[in-house]
Design an enzyme around this catalytic site. Structure first.
Site, mmCIF file in Angstrom:
data_model
loop_
_atom_site.group_PDB
_atom_site.id
_atom_site.type_symbol
_atom_site.label_atom_id
_atom_site.label_comp_id
_atom_site.label_asym_id
_atom_site.label_seq_id
_atom_site.Cartn_x
_atom_site.Cartn_y
_atom_site.Cartn_z
ATOM 1 N N ASN A 46 0.826 -1.215 0.000
ATOM 2 C CA ASN A 46 0.000 0.000 0.000
ATOM 3 C C ASN A 46 0.861 1.265 0.000
ATOM 4 O OD1 ASN A 46 -2.391 -1.563 0.322
ATOM 5 N ND2 ASN A 46 -1.982 -1.711 2.504
ATOM 6 N N HIS A 132 -14.452 -1.259 5.718
ATOM 7 C CA HIS A 132 -13.299 -1.925 6.333
ATOM 8 C C HIS A 132 -13.620 -2.468 7.734
ATOM 9 C CE1 HIS A 132 -9.131 -1.823 8.121
ATOM 10 N NE2 HIS A 132 -8.821 -2.263 6.910
ATOM 11 N N GLU A 174 -15.989 4.307 3.131
ATOM 12 C CA GLU A 174 -14.633 4.475 2.618
ATOM 13 C C GLU A 174 -14.725 5.368 1.392
ATOM 14 O OE1 GLU A 174 -12.235 0.809 2.144
ATOM 15 O OE2 GLU A 174 -13.500 -0.070 3.687
ATOM 16 N N SER A 178 -10.998 -0.607 -0.133
ATOM 17 C CA SER A 178 -9.655 -1.179 -0.031
ATOM 18 C C SER A 178 -9.482 -2.493 -0.774
ATOM 19 C CB SER A 178 -9.285 -1.358 1.437
ATOM 20 O OG SER A 178 -10.135 -2.307 2.039
ATOM 21 N N ASP A 203 -13.638 7.451 5.361
ATOM 22 C CA ASP A 203 -12.345 6.806 5.570
ATOM 23 C C ASP A 203 -11.576 6.912 4.252
ATOM 24 O OD1 ASP A 203 -10.238 4.978 5.583
ATOM 25 O OD2 ASP A 203 -11.277 3.568 6.910
ATOM 26 N N HIS A 206 -7.226 4.966 1.424
ATOM 27 C CA HIS A 206 -6.614 4.675 0.122
ATOM 28 C C HIS A 206 -6.796 5.807 -0.881
ATOM 29 C CE1 HIS A 206 -5.565 0.557 1.164
ATOM 30 N NE2 HIS A 206 -6.692 0.561 1.860
ATOM 31 N N LYS A 237 -0.291 4.378 4.510
ATOM 32 C CA LYS A 237 -0.394 3.802 3.164
ATOM 33 C C LYS A 237 0.433 4.646 2.193
ATOM 34 C CE LYS A 237 -3.673 0.776 4.640
ATOM 35 N NZ LYS A 237 -5.022 0.590 5.171
#
Ligand SMILES: *Cc1c(COP(=O)(O)O)cnc(C)c1O
Length: 384
Positions: A46, A132, A174, A178, A203, A206, A237
């Site tokens: 990541n 997640h 998110e 992910s 979130d 990523h 990440k």
């Protein structure tokens, strides 16, 4: 024998090809990964910008390792932090265009602390079904009323929100999922939040350092960070360091300093770690071309996969899943790729419902690496 049930559980996992083991790598995180003496092209990281082993960042970090030592020694409220923590939070707020930000020892800890802190029995939480594990656990720890909406389905979310009578509402999603690499429709979700007077908790683990020129999902959609939006993220990440954060209005950070259990009852990140995260954010701000490099690689790989008949979603995110029919087939393909010199992890239940390879693209890959991976995939999948 009190341990029998654990042994039985492990045997059942082995029978279903779902048993997991740890293999430690033998080199720094980067374009290649050394496992059991073999060097492979690394598609399992990541660390999308290669910042965990960046000479400039390492040099900056070492200085603070010498000044402040290895450990935080206490929570932030008991002086575990230094000026570096405050600087990191100011810089995070600048990156996210918010009034304020607060750091946590990990992204996982941020989610399990902040979600329960912001919600109570008079709150309803609306959570995407593919969120997640740390969000799921944060929601479980909350005393709120819980609704799960279908993945990225703003219409379903809207129906659930209109039927709910709680005075306080919070939507949790998110930004970049992910395990699928798709982007949540934050624009429609934000409109629903505004119409329903709800908080929006994103979130951006990523998205940060990847989309929106590195600023994350709000910049990607051109949405202004308004007071009802809480942007969570990690330094672990694309920023190549460790730690979690929330960026939001200062009323909320102030509230979290006084209520979030994972903030109050956990040791501050070591100062050199805060220094590493600062150096990483500054690096991204000063070197926008590194994100262009990542974007070029993402588009290049997706085109190469499409050319051999593998369907990919169109989002410019570094997570490229290739869905396969069974766990066994996913493991076969992953093992074959490993023999050919590529580390592409097989992601299995319970992490996901349907098995897949998860290719992580980074700015460090060359076009040759990406083309070679696509060719090896073509061989192993026997697609034309
Ligand atoms: C990795 C991840 C986290 C946890 O972050 P850490 O800093 O690794 O603890 C939280 N949310 C999502 C979506 C993640 O992918």
């Amino acid at each position: 024998m009190p341990l029998t049930r654990f042994e039985e559980h492990l045997s059942a996992l082995k029978n279903k090809h779902l048993y997991r083991t740890i293999t430690d790598r033998e080199n720094a995180q980067g374009k290649t990964i050394s496992l059991n003496g073999k060097t492979l092209i690394n598609f399992s990281s990541n660390d999308y910008l290669g910042l965990s082993y960046n000479p400039e960042i390492i040099k900056h970090t070492k200085k603070y390792l010498d000044t402040f030592g290895t450990g935080g020694g206490a929570s932030r409220l008991l002086h575990g932090g230094t000026h570096l923590h405050t600087e990191l939070e100011a810089l995070t707020a600048q990156l996210k265009q918010t009034e304020s930000a607060l750091s946590f020892s990990s992204g996982f800890s941020a989610n399990v602390s902040v979600i329960p802190a912001l919600t109570d029995a008079n709150t309803s939480i609306f959570s995407d079904e593919l969120n997640h594990a740390s969000i799921i656990d944060g929601v479980r720890l909350s005393s709120a009323v819980k609704y799960i909406y279908r993945h990225n389905d703003a219409k379903h979310l809207s129906e659930l929100m209109s039927a709910d009578r709680n005075p306080n509402k919070m939507v949790v999603t998110e930004s970049v999922f992910s395990m699928d690499g798709d982007i949540a429709p934050i624009d429609s979700i934000n409109e629903l939040c505004k119409a329903n007077n709800a908080l929006l908790y994103i979130d951006d683990a990523h998205g940060t350092g990847v989309i929106g020129k590195g600023c994350g999902v709000l910049a990607h959609f051109g949405i202004n960070p308004e007071p009802h939006i809480i942007q969570m993220g990690t330094y672990s990440k694309a920023l190549g360091s460790i730690g979690g954060f929330v960026a939001c209005s200062s009323v909320i950070t102030d509230y979290l300093i006084n209520t979030a259990r994972g903030f109050i009852f956990s040791t501050a990140l070591p100062s050199y770690v805060a220094a590493a995260s600062i150096a990483a954010i500054e690096f991204v701000m000063k070197n926008p071309e590194i994100i262009n490099q990542l974007m070029n690689n993402i588009r290049f790989l997706k085109t190469a996969l499409k050319d051999i008949g593998i369907s990919v979603n169109p989002s410019d995110t570094a997570i490229v899943p290739v869905y396969l029919d069974s766990v066994k087939e996913t493991l076969r393909v992953s093992d074959y790729l490993q023999q050919k010199g590529f580390r592409v992890p097989a992601i299995r239940p319970k992490t996901v419902k349907t098995p897949r390879l998860r290719i992580s693209v980074t700015a460090l890959h060359t076009e040759y690496d990406l083309v070679s991976l696509a060719e090896a995939m073509k061989e192993v999948l026997a697609v034309t």
